[in-house]
Design a protein around this motif. Structure first.
Motif, PDB file in Angstrom:
ATOM      1  N   ALA A  30       0.829  -1.208   0.000  1.00 11.06           N
ATOM      2  CA  ALA A  30       0.000   0.000   0.000  1.00 11.06           C
ATOM      3  C   ALA A  30       0.866   1.263   0.000  1.00 11.06           C
ATOM      4  O   ALA A  30       0.541   2.261  -0.651  1.00 11.06           O
ATOM      5  CB  ALA A  30      -0.941  -0.012   1.205  1.00 11.06           C
ATOM      6  N   ARG A  31       1.994   1.224   0.732  1.00 11.44           N
ATOM      7  CA  ARG A  31       2.909   2.371   0.720  1.00 11.44           C
ATOM      8  C   ARG A  31       3.567   2.535  -0.644  1.00 11.44           C
ATOM      9  O   ARG A  31       3.738   3.645  -1.142  1.00 11.44           O
ATOM     10  CB  ARG A  31       3.973   2.193   1.810  1.00 11.44           C
ATOM     11  N   THR A  32       3.922   1.423  -1.253  1.00 10.62           N
ATOM     12  CA  THR A  32       4.561   1.471  -2.568  1.00 10.62           C
ATOM     13  C   THR A  32       3.614   2.014  -3.621  1.00 10.62           C
ATOM     14  O   THR A  32       4.012   2.791  -4.496  1.00 10.62           O
ATOM     15  CB  THR A  32       5.042   0.064  -2.970  1.00 10.62           C
ATOM     16  N   ALA A  33       2.357   1.624  -3.552  1.00 13.02           N
ATOM     17  CA  ALA A  33       1.372   2.031  -4.554  1.00 13.02           C
ATOM     18  C   ALA A  33       1.252   3.547  -4.652  1.00 13.02           C
ATOM     19  O   ALA A  33       1.046   4.100  -5.745  1.00 13.02           O
ATOM     20  CB  ALA A  33       0.013   1.418  -4.225  1.00 13.02           C
ATOM     21  N   SER A  82      10.162 -12.416  -3.541  1.00 15.47           N
ATOM     22  CA  SER A  82       9.858 -10.990  -3.385  1.00 15.47           C
ATOM     23  C   SER A  82       9.690 -10.323  -4.743  1.00 15.47           C
ATOM     24  O   SER A  82      10.300 -10.738  -5.737  1.00 15.47           O
ATOM     25  CB  SER A  82      10.974 -10.280  -2.607  1.00 15.47           C
ATOM     26  N   VAL A  83       8.887  -9.274  -4.756  1.00 17.76           N
ATOM     27  CA  VAL A  83       8.717  -8.423  -5.930  1.00 17.76           C
ATOM     28  C   VAL A  83       9.001  -6.994  -5.496  1.00 17.76           C
ATOM     29  O   VAL A  83       8.351  -6.482  -4.573  1.00 17.76           O
ATOM     30  CB  VAL A  83       7.297  -8.525  -6.518  1.00 17.76           C
ATOM     31  N   LEU A  84       9.970  -6.346  -6.130  1.00 16.70           N
ATOM     32  CA  LEU A  84      10.358  -4.978  -5.802  1.00 16.70           C
ATOM     33  C   LEU A  84       9.966  -4.029  -6.916  1.00 16.70           C
ATOM     34  O   LEU A  84      10.090  -4.359  -8.099  1.00 16.70           O
ATOM     35  CB  LEU A  84      11.874  -4.883  -5.584  1.00 16.70           C
ATOM     36  N   ALA A  85       9.512  -2.831  -6.546  1.00 21.51           N
ATOM     37  CA  ALA A  85       9.193  -1.787  -7.518  1.00 21.51           C
ATOM     38  C   ALA A  85      10.390  -0.861  -7.652  1.00 21.51           C
ATOM     39  O   ALA A  85      10.874  -0.295  -6.666  1.00 21.51           O
ATOM     40  CB  ALA A  85       7.966  -0.995  -7.072  1.00 21.51           C
ATOM     41  N   VAL A  86      10.873  -0.696  -8.884  1.00 18.54           N
ATOM     42  CA  VAL A  86      12.079   0.081  -9.168  1.00 18.54           C
ATOM     43  C   VAL A  86      11.790   1.054 -10.299  1.00 18.54           C
ATOM     44  O   VAL A  86      11.096   0.715 -11.270  1.00 18.54           O
ATOM     45  CB  VAL A  86      13.241  -0.856  -9.553  1.00 18.54           C
ATOM     46  N   ASP A  87      12.319   2.272 -10.192  1.00 17.31           N
ATOM     47  CA  ASP A  87      12.176   3.251 -11.262  1.00 17.31           C
ATOM     48  C   ASP A  87      12.977   2.788 -12.479  1.00 17.31           C
ATOM     49  O   ASP A  87      14.182   2.537 -12.382  1.00 17.31           O
ATOM     50  CB  ASP A  87      12.667   4.619 -10.801  1.00 17.31           C
ATOM     51  N   ALA A  88      12.318   2.669 -13.632  1.00 12.51           N
ATOM     52  CA  ALA A  88      12.979   2.155 -14.827  1.00 12.51           C
ATOM     53  C   ALA A  88      14.077   3.085 -15.323  1.00 12.51           C
ATOM     54  O   ALA A  88      15.023   2.645 -15.980  1.00 12.51           O
ATOM     55  CB  ALA A  88      11.952   1.935 -15.936  1.00 12.51           C
ATOM     56  N   VAL A  89      13.984   4.377 -15.001  1.00 10.91           N
ATOM     57  CA  VAL A  89      14.945   5.364 -15.510  1.00 10.91           C
ATOM     58  C   VAL A  89      16.113   5.547 -14.558  1.00 10.91           C
ATOM     59  O   VAL A  89      17.279   5.458 -14.949  1.00 10.91           O
ATOM     60  CB  VAL A  89      14.245   6.712 -15.761  1.00 10.91           C
ATOM     61  N   THR A  90      15.843   5.785 -13.278  1.00 15.96           N
ATOM     62  CA  THR A  90      16.892   6.127 -12.313  1.00 15.96           C
ATOM     63  C   THR A  90      17.393   4.929 -11.510  1.00 15.96           C
ATOM     64  O   THR A  90      18.466   4.999 -10.911  1.00 15.96           O
ATOM     65  CB  THR A  90      16.390   7.183 -11.320  1.00 15.96           C
ATOM     66  N   GLY A  91      16.619   3.844 -11.463  1.00 19.58           N
ATOM     67  CA  GLY A  91      16.987   2.718 -10.625  1.00 19.58           C
ATOM     68  C   GLY A  91      16.604   2.902  -9.167  1.00 19.58           C
ATOM     69  O   GLY A  91      16.994   2.101  -8.312  1.00 19.58           O
ATOM     70  N   ALA A  92      15.847   3.947  -8.858  1.00 17.59           N
ATOM     71  CA  ALA A  92      15.393   4.175  -7.486  1.00 17.59           C
ATOM     72  C   ALA A  92      14.505   3.021  -7.035  1.00 17.59           C
ATOM     73  O   ALA A  92      13.643   2.556  -7.786  1.00 17.59           O
ATOM     74  CB  ALA A  92      14.626   5.488  -7.391  1.00 17.59           C
ATOM     75  N   LEU A  93      14.721   2.571  -5.809  1.00 13.12           N
ATOM     76  CA  LEU A  93      13.902   1.506  -5.226  1.00 13.12           C
ATOM     77  C   LEU A  93      12.698   2.136  -4.541  1.00 13.12           C
ATOM     78  O   LEU A  93      12.830   2.812  -3.526  1.00 13.12           O
ATOM     79  CB  LEU A  93      14.733   0.693  -4.233  1.00 13.12           C
ATOM     80  N   PHE A  94      11.515   1.919  -5.102  1.00 11.91           N
ATOM     81  CA  PHE A  94      10.298   2.512  -4.553  1.00 11.91           C
ATOM     82  C   PHE A  94       9.781   1.757  -3.337  1.00 11.91           C
ATOM     83  O   PHE A  94       9.272   2.361  -2.397  1.00 11.91           O
ATOM     84  CB  PHE A  94       9.199   2.551  -5.620  1.00 11.91           C
ATOM     85  N   ARG A 119       9.830  11.003   1.852  1.00 16.60           N
ATOM     86  CA  ARG A 119       8.618  10.239   2.111  1.00 16.60           C
ATOM     87  C   ARG A 119       8.611   8.874   1.414  1.00 16.60           C
ATOM     88  O   ARG A 119       7.747   8.037   1.703  1.00 16.60           O
ATOM     89  CB  ARG A 119       7.390  11.033   1.667  1.00 16.60           C
ATOM     90  N   ASP A 120       9.559   8.623   0.493  1.00 21.09           N
ATOM     91  CA  ASP A 120       9.620   7.320  -0.148  1.00 21.09           C
ATOM     92  C   ASP A 120      10.019   6.218   0.834  1.00 21.09           C
ATOM     93  O   ASP A 120       9.753   5.043   0.578  1.00 21.09           O
ATOM     94  CB  ASP A 120      10.634   7.346  -1.305  1.00 21.09           C
TER      95      ASP A 120
END
Length: 435
Positions: A47-50, A95-107, A355-356
């Protein structure tokens, strides 16, 4: 519970509680409470990731890692995955991780499952449907990405060879793309060159581009520059003859991206990646983008190392109850994301906000701590803008005993720094209650 996991990873309940009988009972009740589920912890994190991924180009990177408790001794006694011999030897964490496709930031975390492989003879693999196999976890991860990340501008699920499953491509949700490294040679509809097998078709494709990339260091391998040749084409992959559900289509049109290292490495074998994707690839630039997406997959390898040897040492845990251990692993899996977020944000290249990974209400406290840690020279000051995750990472690293000068703070430093921050925050909140 999260604070204690940061403070004393890989510990028994007594050490987690630091001798406090009341906290020991609290942790024990949490880990042995049947109402506390991995699903609940995963949904809270998701929910936080969304919220963070809205409007972003997101990679949902999924993978599994086996956790073996007791290390070499457990393996020597035959304790592989938990349940094989009726003992607590290991668990399978997916596990499934959400990552920014451009910067590689871990959401953040999209989903986490902890599988307890209970013993007993199972039917032959081809006689079972995907839903009855462990491979169902790859489809479940894909469906979780579709559901949790639905506000993202684009979702690409990235995985290694274990996820090369025909049914996953056939049942792909409309809002999700897939990018997978190919594990097996597959039948294809006859190509222009007459090929009827995927690998032969891949080997005959004309080279479309050539470029040099940096292959990062890994255990047993130094960093190196590699020259790569790129090939790509659409291909119609045929349904497997055995084991495929009757309702699956007879073929699926996908895009093949072949990446071959033309230079000769000093260590190890040259790279040869065959990738398959639902993305349309009609130019070398788009094929290169698929390669860059796949290379982001190494983030989840860093994540598993953070949970194991690099940060939390979860395999040293001493809890013997399998169900309690499942809950502990899930809780550490959630907490480990924050540690890795800080590691990746430390240089300010991920362009993330506080806040991320933190409660926005933590910002004033982080700024106060930063001021006490800064020196008089410019080099001794926090170089990052306030309100960014990089700013917080500098503070947490300094609390973790990083001197601010030499090296880069890793997972262990960030974990220790988080421990100190939680202690300061707890004391601060106690002070407010006493006022």
């Amino acid at each position: 519970m999260q604070e204690a996991l940061v403070r004393r990873p890989g510990s028994c309940i007594r050490r987690l509680a630091q001798g406090d009988r009341a906290r020991q009972m609290q942790f024990s009740r949490f880990l042995h409470n049947g109402a506390v589920t991995v699903t609940e912890m995963a949904e809270t994190a998701a929910a936080r990731t969304a919220v963070v991924v809205a409007g972003r180009d997101v990679l949902a990177i999924q993978d599994s890692s086996e956790l073996v408790f007791g290390g070499k001794e457990a393996r020597a006694r035959g304790f592989g995955p938990i349940g094989r011999g009726g003992n607590l030897g290991g668990l399978l964490l997916h596990s499934v991780l959400a990552v920014d496709a451009v910067t590689g930031a871990l959401f953040g975390l999209v989903d986490v499952k902890v599988h307890n492989r209970r013993g007993g003879k199972v039917a032959a693999r081809r006689a079972r449907s995907t839903a009855d196999k462990e491979s169902q976890r790859w489809l479940d991860g894909m469906f979780s990405a579709s559901r949790v990340l639905h506000e993202a501008a684009r979702i690409t699920v990235v995985a290694d060879r274990e996820s090369d499953i025909y049914e996953e491509f056939a049942r792909r949700p409309a809002n999700v793309h897939l990018l997978t490294r190919i594990a097996q040679d597959r039948r294809i509809e006859a190509a222009v060159d007459g090929s009827t097998m995927l690998f032969a078709f891949s080997d005959r494709l004309p080279e479309q581009a050539r470029f040099v990339v940096t292959i990062p260091a890994a255990p047993g391998r130094r960093e190196r520059a590699a020259e790569l040749a790129l090939r790509y084409s659409t291909v119609a992959v045929r349904k497997p003859k055995n084991g495929a559900a009757p309702d699956l289509p007879n073929s699926i049109v996908l895009t093949l991206v072949d990446v071959t290292e033309t230079s000769v490495p000093e260590q190890g074998e040259p790279i040869h990646w065959r990738l398959i994707t639902t993305h349309t690839v009609d130019s070398p630039a788009k094929a290169r983008m698929m390669l860059d997406f796949y290379r982001r997959r190494w983030i989840i390898e860093d994540y598993f190392r953070t949970l194991k040897t690099a940060g939390f040492d979860i395999e040293a845990a001493e809890i013997q109850d399998p169900d309690a251990m499942v809950r502990l692993v899930a809780a550490v899996a959630v907490t480990g994301v924050t540690v890795l977020q800080l590691v990746r944000a430390r240089d300010g290249t991920t362009d993330q906000l506080l806040r991320d990974a933190f409660d926005p209400a933590d910002q004033p406290l982080l700024e106060t701590i930063s001021a006490t840690l800064e020196g008089k020279t410019q080099r001794q000051k926090n170089p990052h803008p306030k309100g960014t995750l990089a700013y917080a990472a500098w503070v947490i690293a300094r609390l973790g005993a990083w001197d601010g000068y030499y090296g880069k703070p890793g997972p262990k430093v960030m974990r220790i720094g988080l421990q100190e921050f939680h202690s300061i925050k707890y004391g601060f909140q106690l002070g407010l209650r006493d006022v």
